[in-house]
Motif scaffolding. Structure first.
Motif, PDB file in Angstrom:
ATOM      1  N   VAL A 125       1.841   2.332  11.228  1.00  0.00           N
ATOM      2  CA  VAL A 125       1.669   3.758  10.993  1.00  0.00           C
ATOM      3  C   VAL A 125       2.985   4.502  10.795  1.00  0.00           C
ATOM      4  O   VAL A 125       3.067   5.401   9.973  1.00  0.00           O
ATOM      5  N   THR A 158      -3.368   7.955  16.241  1.00  0.00           N
ATOM      6  CA  THR A 158      -4.161   7.018  15.463  1.00  0.00           C
ATOM      7  C   THR A 158      -5.238   6.434  16.362  1.00  0.00           C
ATOM      8  O   THR A 158      -5.378   6.845  17.509  1.00  0.00           O
ATOM      9  N   GLN A 205      -1.100   7.799   9.047  1.00  0.00           N
ATOM     10  CA  GLN A 205      -1.628   7.109   7.871  1.00  0.00           C
ATOM     11  C   GLN A 205      -1.078   5.697   7.925  1.00  0.00           C
ATOM     12  O   GLN A 205       0.056   5.500   8.333  1.00  0.00           O
ATOM     13  N   ILE A 206      -1.873   4.747   7.472  1.00  0.00           N
ATOM     14  CA  ILE A 206      -1.342   3.389   7.451  1.00  0.00           C
ATOM     15  C   ILE A 206      -0.384   3.273   6.273  1.00  0.00           C
ATOM     16  O   ILE A 206      -0.734   3.573   5.146  1.00  0.00           O
ATOM     17  N   ARG A 207       0.855   2.882   6.580  1.00  0.00           N
ATOM     18  CA  ARG A 207       1.918   2.902   5.566  1.00  0.00           C
ATOM     19  C   ARG A 207       2.139   1.518   4.993  1.00  0.00           C
ATOM     20  O   ARG A 207       1.689   0.531   5.532  1.00  0.00           O
ATOM     21  N   ASN A 261      -5.737  -0.125  -0.410  1.00  0.00           N
ATOM     22  CA  ASN A 261      -5.296   1.026   0.353  1.00  0.00           C
ATOM     23  C   ASN A 261      -6.440   1.873   0.881  1.00  0.00           C
ATOM     24  O   ASN A 261      -6.462   2.250   2.038  1.00  0.00           O
ATOM     25  N   GLU A 262      -7.380   2.134  -0.014  1.00  0.00           N
ATOM     26  CA  GLU A 262      -8.432   3.088   0.322  1.00  0.00           C
ATOM     27  C   GLU A 262      -9.248   2.646   1.524  1.00  0.00           C
ATOM     28  O   GLU A 262      -9.402   3.366   2.509  1.00  0.00           O
ATOM     29  N   ASN A 288      -7.222   2.345   4.859  1.00  0.00           N
ATOM     30  CA  ASN A 288      -6.543   3.498   5.423  1.00  0.00           C
ATOM     31  C   ASN A 288      -7.471   4.336   6.300  1.00  0.00           C
ATOM     32  O   ASN A 288      -7.847   5.444   5.969  1.00  0.00           O
ATOM     33  N   GLN A 289      -7.846   3.770   7.424  1.00  0.00           N
ATOM     34  CA  GLN A 289      -8.634   4.456   8.444  1.00  0.00           C
ATOM     35  C   GLN A 289      -7.866   4.263   9.740  1.00  0.00           C
ATOM     36  O   GLN A 289      -7.327   3.188   9.970  1.00  0.00           O
ATOM     37  N   ALA A 340      -5.444   0.632  12.210  1.00  0.00           N
ATOM     38  CA  ALA A 340      -3.988   0.588  12.385  1.00  0.00           C
ATOM     39  C   ALA A 340      -3.569  -0.658  13.150  1.00  0.00           C
ATOM     40  O   ALA A 340      -2.606  -1.329  12.774  1.00  0.00           O
TER      41      ALA A 340
END
Lengths: 404, 425
Positions: free
Chosen positions: A195, A327, A352-354, A360-361, A364-365, A369
Motif C-alpha cells: 500500500v 486498509t 490504494q494497492i500500489r 489492477n481493477e 485494488n480492494q 492488501a
C-alpha cells in the motif's frame, strides 16, 4: 534459454476470508499479478486458527481458483501470520572496532548485527522478522557504517516475534495440502509493502490494516519500519457488539454493518429507524439508527484510541508527515476516515494497492492488501535469486564461448 | 430561628477529601447554627483548603500527612491509630458523619469513627455518597465494602449514589459541575435533616422520634427533597417524588419500612395540605409503614412547599442496587435472607455477629503488627469467597474458544458500549 521470471504466491488465512494471490516477478523487479483466489474462511478467529477441521477444503478451493486464473501450478506460498501474540522488541548490539586504523569493515557490520539479533525472547517465542533500524558509530547515527571510522559500532534491530505453537497452526494447515511454505511474514508488514509508496515510507506514515479479526499497525519512517504490532480487535468485534446491543443474529448484524454501517455520530439520518428484514420466523422489527451508529462508533473509536495510546509512548505521532493510511476490509466503514483523523490528529487516507501491473481493477480492494503484499514480500527474495542466477548464467555462457 | 434547647449537642463530621468538601459547603451556607463542625482527613493539603476551622489530621505517622492514595487499609489504620483523639471528638448526642466512599481516608476511616462514636453513646447518622460509574471498578468495590462496614458501625446510613445523579445531569455537564452537585446534595441532606429537627413547627420531628426510628436498626436510607409552588402543589410534589431518581423512581418508597416526611412551607401552609401530602405519600408505601411526619413554617418559603422524604429500610431486607454488587454484599445477602424472612427479631442477630467479628478484626489490627494484619485480611478474603452467579451468558458469541483480548485490564471482547456505559434505550 534463460528463465528470467518466476512465480510467487502470497497466501493469507484471514478471519473472514482465505485469499491467494499469484504474481510473477521479473529479474528487473517488475511485479505483475496473474491470478487471485478466494474462499470464505471458517474456524479462524482474531487472525488465528481455532478449528482446523474445515480449513484444508477451503484452502484448496482458494488456491485452485488462483491457479486456474493464472494458469500456473502453485507449489509453494509465502504465508501471512498475525494474532494478538505477536509482539515487537527493540534490541541493541555493540561491537568494538579492533583493527588498528579503526576502519569499519563488512565483517564488523555482520558481527554487530549478529550480536543485536541474539536477544532474550520469552520461552516459546520465535522471531518472525528482524528489521535493521540504524547503525551508530560512537553514538553518531549513520545509515551505512562500512569504511567509516570509529571505536565502537552499534546496531539497533526491531524484532517481531510470536508464540511458536500458534505460528505453527497456519503453517501446518498449508503443509497438509502438500504445498511448501517458503517463509512466513507478518500481515501488517505485507500490507505496508502493498500500500505505501516510497515517498510515504520516507516521510513517516502509520499504516492501519483493519481486518475482520485483528488490526495491524506499522510505523514507517525514513524508509524503515520502526514499530509494528497487532491488536486482536477487528470487524468481528463490531458485529458482536451489534449482536449484543441490538439483539439481532450475527449474520444480520454483519449484513447491516456492511450495508448501513457508519462510524459517524453527526449523520443527518441519526433520528431514523432501520427496518430489519423479517425472515426465519422473526417478526419484522426496526432499530434505532442512532444506537446502531453509537455502538459502531464506540468500538471503532476505542480501537483507534488504544493504538494511538500504544504508539504515543514510542513515536511522536505529529512527526509522521505522511499521515495515516487505512486498509483492510473494515477500513471501508463510512465515517472511519473522519474518526481516525480526530483520534490521531493526522491526515488520513484510504490505501490504494500500489505498484501492481496487471489485474489492477479487481485486485485494488483494501481487503487484498495483505495477500498482494505477501506476494510482494516473496518477490524481493525471488528477484535476488533470479539476479544471481542471471549473473551465473551469463558467466557460464561466456566461459562456454571462450573456453571452446 | 432555632433554639439550642430543642436539640442536644450535634456534630457534623466530614471524613476524607470528599467529606471535608461537603461539610465545608454546609459550613459556608451557615444554616446550621448551633451545630459543631469538624473535619478529619489524612491529607494536610486538603485540610488546609477546607473552610471549617476545627480540623484534625489523623494518621500522621502512617501517611506523613500526604493522604492515603486510595488505600482503604491505610485509611483504616490511620483512624485506628488516633482512636483516642477520635473518641474525644465524638462527644455529642447526634453525629452526622459525611463521607464520600471510594477513596482511602473516608472509606477506611469513617466506619472506625462511627463505631467509636457509637460506643461513646452518640446516635450516628452517616451520609455517604458512592462513586460515579466512571470512577472505575476499584473505587466502586472499595465503596461497596466501605458501605458494608459503615452499615454495621453506624445507626443509620443515608446513601446517595452518584450514579443516580448521573441520570439527572445533562450529558454535557462538566465534571466539576457534577461534583459540585454531589456536594450540594449531601449538604442538602444534612441541612434537610437538621431543619426537620431544629425548626420549630406545627408538628416537629423530634430527636427522640428520629432516635427511635433508626436506633438499633442499622437502617439504610435514601433522601429526596422537592420544592414546588402553584395551585396543585401537593399533588405535583408527590408525582415528582414518585418518579424521583434518588428514590429509584419511587421503588425506595415502596420497600421502606419507615418513613420520615417533612413538609415545610410558608405561613399559608394549611392542615388540609399536610393531610393530603401524608396520605398520598403513604399510598406509595407499604401498608404497615411507620411514618414520622414533621411540618415547619418558614417565612422564606412563602408560596412554596418543600417536601423532604427519607425512606428507611432495614439494610438486611434488601441491599440497594449499587451498580456492581461486590462479593461482600452478595455474601451478606445470602446469609441474611433466609433469617430475615422468618422473624424480624432474628434478623438482628447476624448483624450483631457481624459487628462482633468486625470489632475483633479491628482490635486485632490495632494491637498487632503488620504481618498479622495481613493474615487477618487474608482471613477476610477467605470468608468473602463465594461462587459467583454468572450473569452474562456463558457463550461469548464469535469469540468462543479464543483467548480473550486484554488491554489495560479490560477485556476488549466485551462490547465497548457496555464497558463505557453508553445508554441505549
Amino acid at each position: 534459454m534463460f528463465d528470467l521470471s518466476s512465480v510467487v504466491v502470497g497466501l493469507e488465512i484471514g478471519t473472514s476470508k482465505i485469499c491467494a494471490v499469484v504474481a510473477d516477478v521479473a529479474v528487473d523487479g517488475t511485479f505483475r499479478v496473474l491470478g487471485l483466489g478466494q474462499a470464505e474462511s471458517k474456524g479462524v478467529r482474531k487472525g488465528e486458527i481455532v478449528n482446523p477441521a474445515d480449513l484444508p477444503e477451503l484452502l484448496r478451493h482458494a488456491v485452485k481458483e488462483a491457479e486456474e486464473m493464472a494458469d500456473v501450478e502453485v507449489r509453494s506460498v509465502w504465508l501471512g501470520v498475525t494474532g494478538g501474540h505477536i509482539q515487537e522488541t527493540h534490541n541493541k548490539g555493540f561491537h568494538p572496532i579492533a583493527s588498528d586504523d579503526r576502519e569499519i569493515t563488512e565483517d564488523d557490520v555482520d558481527d554487530v548485527l549478529r550480536i543485536a539479533k541474539t536477544l532474550n525472547l520469552p520461552a516459546h517465542n520465535h522471531p518472525i522478522h528482524l528489521i535493521r533500524q540504524h547503525f551508530g558509530i560512537d553514538g553518531q547515527v549513520t545509515e551505512n557504517p562500512v569504511r567509516m571510522y570509529g571505536n565502537r559500532l552499534e546496531a539497533d534491530v526491531l524484532v517481531l516475534h510470536g508464540n511458536f505453537n500458534r505460528l505453527q497452526g497456519a503453517i501446518r494447515a498449508v503443509k497438509s495440502l502438500n504445498i511448501e511454505v517458503e517463509d512466513v511474514a507478518f500481515n501488517g508488514l505485507a500490507s505496508q509493502l502493498a500500500v505505501l509508496t516510497a515517498e510515504q515510507k520516507e516521510l513517516g506514515t502509520l499504516l492501519l490494516d483493519m481486518g475482520a479479526g485483528t488490526t495491524e499497525y506499522v510505523v514507517t519512517e525514513d524508509g524503515i519500519v520502526h514499530h509494528a504490532g497487532v491488536l486482536a480487535v477487528g470487524g468481528d468485534h463490531v458485529s458482536q457488539d451489534l449482536v449484543t446491543g441490538l439483539r439481532i443474529p450475527l449474520g444480520l448484524a454483519e449484513q447491516l454493518k456492511v450495508k448501513h454501517g457508519s462510524a459517524s455520530l453527526d449523520d443527518p439520518r441519526l433520528g431514523d429507524t432501520l427496518q430489519l428484514p423479517s425472515g426465519n420466523g422473526l417478526a419484522p422489527r426496526s432499530i434505532n439508527r442512532e444506537h446502531f451508529h453509537r455502538i459502531m462508533h464506540a468500538r471503532l473509536e476505542e480501537t483507534l484510541q488504544i493504538i494511538e495510546q500504544k504508539l504515543a509512548d514510542a513515536v511522536v505521532l505529529s512527526r509522521l508527515h505522511g499521515g495515516v493510511v487505512l486498509t483492510g476490509g473494515c477500513s471501508q466503514t463510512a465515517g472511519l476516515l473522519q474518526l481516525a483523523e480526530s483520534v490521531f490528529q493526522l491526515p488520513v487516507q484510504l490505501g490504494q494497492i500500489r505498484c501492481v501491473a496487471g489485474m489492477n481493477e479487481s485486485v485494488n480492494q483494501p481487503e487484498f492488501a495483505t495477500p498482494v503484499g505477501l506476494a510482494k514480500f516473496g518477490s524481493f527474495r525471488v528477484q535476488r535469486q533470479l539476479a544471481s542466477r542471471a549473473r551465473f548464467n551469463v558467466r557460464r555462457t561466456l566461459t562456454q564461448l571462450f573456453g571452446r | 430561628m432555632n433554639s439550642p434547647s430543642i436539640l442536644p449537642t450535634v456534630k457534623v463530621i466530614g471524613f476524607g477529601n470528599a467529606g471535608c468538601a461537603m461539610v465545608g459547603r454546609v459550613f459556608q451556607q451557615g444554616l446550621l447554627s448551633g451545630a459543631e463542625f469538624l473535619v478529619l482527613n489524612t491529607d494536610q493539603a486538603a485540610l488546609a483548603s477546607c473552610p471549617v476551622p476545627s480540623q484534625l489530621c489523623i494518621g500522621l505517622p502512617v501517611t506523613r500527612g500526604l493522604g492515603t492514595g486510595g488505600d482503604v487499609a491505610l485509611g483504616r489504620s490511620a483512624a485506628q491509630r488516633d482512636a483516642a483523639v477520635i473518641r474525644a471528638a465524638a462527644d455529642a448526642r447526634l453525629i452526622f458523619v459525611v463521607v464520600g466512599l471510594g477513596g482511602g481516608s473516608g472509606t477506611g476511616g469513617a466506619p472506625v469513627f462511627a463505631r467509636l462514636a457509637r460506643e461513646s453513646g452518640a446516635l450516628v447518622l452517616a451520609i455517604a455518597t458512592t462513586p460515579f460509574e466512571f470512577e472505575g471498578g476499584l473505587r466502586r468495590a472499595n465503596a461497596e465494602t466501605g458501605l458494608q462496614e459503615l452499615r454495621a458501625a453506624a445507626d443509620a446510613v443515608i446513601v446517595l449514589p452518584n450514579h443516580h445523579l448521573a441520570r439527572l445531569l445533562d450529558e454535557r455537564t462538566p465534571v466539576t459541575e457534577a461534583f459540585r452537585v454531589v456536594g450540594e446534595r449531601a449538604a442538602e441532606a444534612v441541612t434537610g435533616l437538621w431543619r426537620m429537627l431544629a425548626q420549630p413547627g406545627i408538628l416537629p420531628v423530634d430527636f427522640a422520634g428520629l432516635e427511635r426510628l433508626v436506633r438499633g436498626r442499622h437502617a439504610e436510607s435514601a433522601f429526596a427533597s422537592v420544592e414546588i409552588s402553584g395551585e396543585a402543589r401537593v399533588h405535583d410534589a408527590v408525582v415528582k417524588l414518585a418518579s424521583h431518581p434518588c428514590l429509584d423512581e419511587g421503588r425506595a418508597l415502596a420497600r421502606a419500612d419507615a418513613l420520615i416526611l417533612n413538609l415545610a412551607g410558608g405561613p399559608e401552609l394549611s392542615l388540609a395540605e399536610i393531610d393530603r401530602a401524608s396520605r398520598e405519600i403513604g399510598r406509595l408505601c407499604r401498608d404497615n409503614v411507620e411514618i414520622l411526619v414533621g411540618t415547619s413554617v418558614d417565612e422564606a418559603l412563602a408560596g412554596r412547599l418543600r417536601i423532604t422524604v427519607i425512606p428507611a429500610w432495614r439494610a438486611d431486607t434488601e441491599v440497594p442496587a449499587l451498580p456492581l454488587p461486590g462479593s461482600a454484599s452478595s455474601e451478606r445477602r445470602d446469609c441474611r435472607e433466609p433469617v430475615s424472612a422468618r422473624t424480624p427479631q432474628r434478623s438482628e442477630l447476624p448483624d450483631a455477629d457481624h459487628l462482633q467479628t468486625l470489632e475483633t478484626d479491628l482490635t486485632q489490627s490495632t494491637t498487632l503488627s503488620l504481618p498479622i494484619r495481613a493474615s487477618s485480611s487474608r482471613r477476610g478474603h477467605k470468608s468473602n469467597h463465594q461462587p459467583e452467579l454468572n450473569l452474562f451468558p456463558a457463550s461469548r458469541g464469535r469469540f468462543d474458544n479464543t483467548p480473550a483480548t486484554i488491554h489495560n485490564n479490560e477485556n476488549l471482547d466485551e462490547p465497548t458500549f457496555r464497558r463505557r456505559n453508553l445508554v441505549l434505550n
